[in-house]
Design an enzyme around this catalytic site. Structure first.
Site, short mmCIF file in Angstrom:
data_model
loop_
_atom_site.label_atom_id
_atom_site.label_comp_id
_atom_site.label_asym_id
_atom_site.label_seq_id
_atom_site.Cartn_x
_atom_site.Cartn_y
_atom_site.Cartn_z
N GLU A 45 86.07 100.36 70.05
CA GLU A 45 84.71 100.13 70.59
C GLU A 45 83.89 101.39 70.38
O GLU A 45 84.26 102.46 70.87
CB GLU A 45 84.80 99.78 72.08
CG GLU A 45 83.43 99.61 72.74
CD GLU A 45 83.54 99.35 74.25
OE1 GLU A 45 84.52 98.71 74.68
OE2 GLU A 45 82.63 99.80 74.97
N ARG A 49 75.59 104.99 72.37
CA ARG A 49 75.07 106.06 73.23
C ARG A 49 74.63 107.27 72.44
O ARG A 49 74.26 108.29 73.03
CB ARG A 49 76.14 106.51 74.23
CG ARG A 49 76.56 105.45 75.20
CD ARG A 49 77.54 106.00 76.21
NE ARG A 49 78.40 104.96 76.67
CZ ARG A 49 79.50 105.14 77.40
NH1 ARG A 49 79.86 106.36 77.74
NH2 ARG A 49 80.23 104.13 77.76
N THR A 73 78.50 99.53 75.14
CA THR A 73 77.30 99.98 75.85
C THR A 73 76.05 99.22 75.37
O THR A 73 74.97 99.79 75.22
CB THR A 73 77.09 101.51 75.73
OG1 THR A 73 78.36 102.18 75.79
CG2 THR A 73 76.25 102.03 76.88
N LYS A 133 84.62 92.29 80.63
CA LYS A 133 84.98 93.69 80.86
C LYS A 133 84.85 93.95 82.36
O LYS A 133 83.84 93.57 82.96
CB LYS A 133 84.03 94.58 80.06
CG LYS A 133 84.14 96.07 80.36
CD LYS A 133 83.49 96.89 79.26
CE LYS A 133 83.31 98.35 79.67
NZ LYS A 133 83.08 99.23 78.51
C1 3PG Z 1 83.10 102.84 78.74
O1 3PG Z 1 82.01 102.90 78.20
O2 3PG Z 1 83.80 101.82 78.68
C2 3PG Z 1 83.55 104.02 79.55
O3 3PG Z 1 82.76 105.12 79.33
C3 3PG Z 1 84.98 104.34 79.43
O4 3PG Z 1 85.32 105.04 80.56
P1 3PG Z 1 86.49 106.15 80.60
O5 3PG Z 1 85.91 107.39 80.01
O6 3PG Z 1 86.79 106.32 82.06
O7 3PG Z 1 87.67 105.62 79.81
#
Ligand code: 3PG
Length: 213
Positions: A45, A49, A73, A133
């Site tokens: 993924e 961002r 995102t 999710k």
């Molecule tokens: C996401 O966008 O899914 C998160 O930023 C992932 O979170 P993590 O850094 O706690 O794995």
């Protein structure tokens, strides 16, 4: 929607962990994706961002075709078309407004919309989504939440992300309604920034070996 759900379930079945990557340099993206594929994690993924995130998705889709690249995102309708044009196989959102849910339901590629409560999960199920999710998983109740909703919401499947790491991933994967987990621990920002494929490969091999429930 049923075909898109089947596609999403088959993507989730490819590996126990979906690495979540925030990447500044699209030139590094295909190498990074190939390293993950070689380590046994074919799904990645890429978060929308950074200014070059769409270019990174495009580069992976073109130059590392054995990887399945998801756009993460996604928070607005306009990003859906952009991510599809770049070659994303599916869309992931951290949370889902009604407008975004409608747009995702109308999109030709699968989406894994984000939720953090039972009410949000039910609202998404009403629109036809069954693979969601769960974000941010750690802050929203973790495995206790997942096991709690398994009874009342038996049709739903989750990819918990946010606060999941090498020490907790196995507990999440043991939940009956979890199809896979996501997280950044496989692709730490420092390793991505330094192009440290050895570290990423090592973390990815360990993640790929995690048992599913
Ligand atoms: C996401 O966008 O899914 C998160 O930023 C992932 O979170 P993590 O850094 O706690 O794995």
């Amino acid at each position: 929607m049923r075909d898109r759900t089947e596609t999403l379930l088959s993507i989730a079945a490819r590996a126990p962990v979906i690495p979540v990557v925030t990447i500044d340099d699209p030139a590094f993206a295909p190498e990074l994706a190939a390293t993950l594929v070689d380590a046994g994690l074919p799904v990645v993924e890429v978060t929308l961002r950074t200014p070059r995130a769409l270019d990174a998705i495009r580069a992976i889709a073109r130059q590392a075709p054995e990887a399945i690249v998801l756009a993460g995102t996604v928070v607005s309708q306009s990003q859906i078309g952009e991510a599809m044009d770049a070659g994303a196989a599916a869309l992931v959102t951290p949370g889902t407004s009604e407008r975004l849910a409608d747009a995702l339901a109308a999109a030709p590629i699968p989406a894994m919309p984000g939720c953090a409560t039972a009410s949000e999960a039910i609202a998404l199920h009403e629109r036809g989504f069954t693979v969601l999710k769960f974000f941010p998983a750690g802050a929203s109740g973790g495995t206790a939440w997942l096991r709690g909703v398994a009874g009342p919401l038996p049709a739903l499947r989750f990819c918990p992300t946010g606060g999941v790491d090498a020490t907790t991933a196995a507990d999440y994967l043991a939940c009956p309604n979890v199809v896979c987990v996501g997280g950044t621990w496989v692709t730490p920002a420092k390793a991505v920034a330094e192009g440290d494929l050895a570290t990423i490969g090592r973390l990815a091999r360990a993640a790929a070996a995690l048992p599913r429930g």
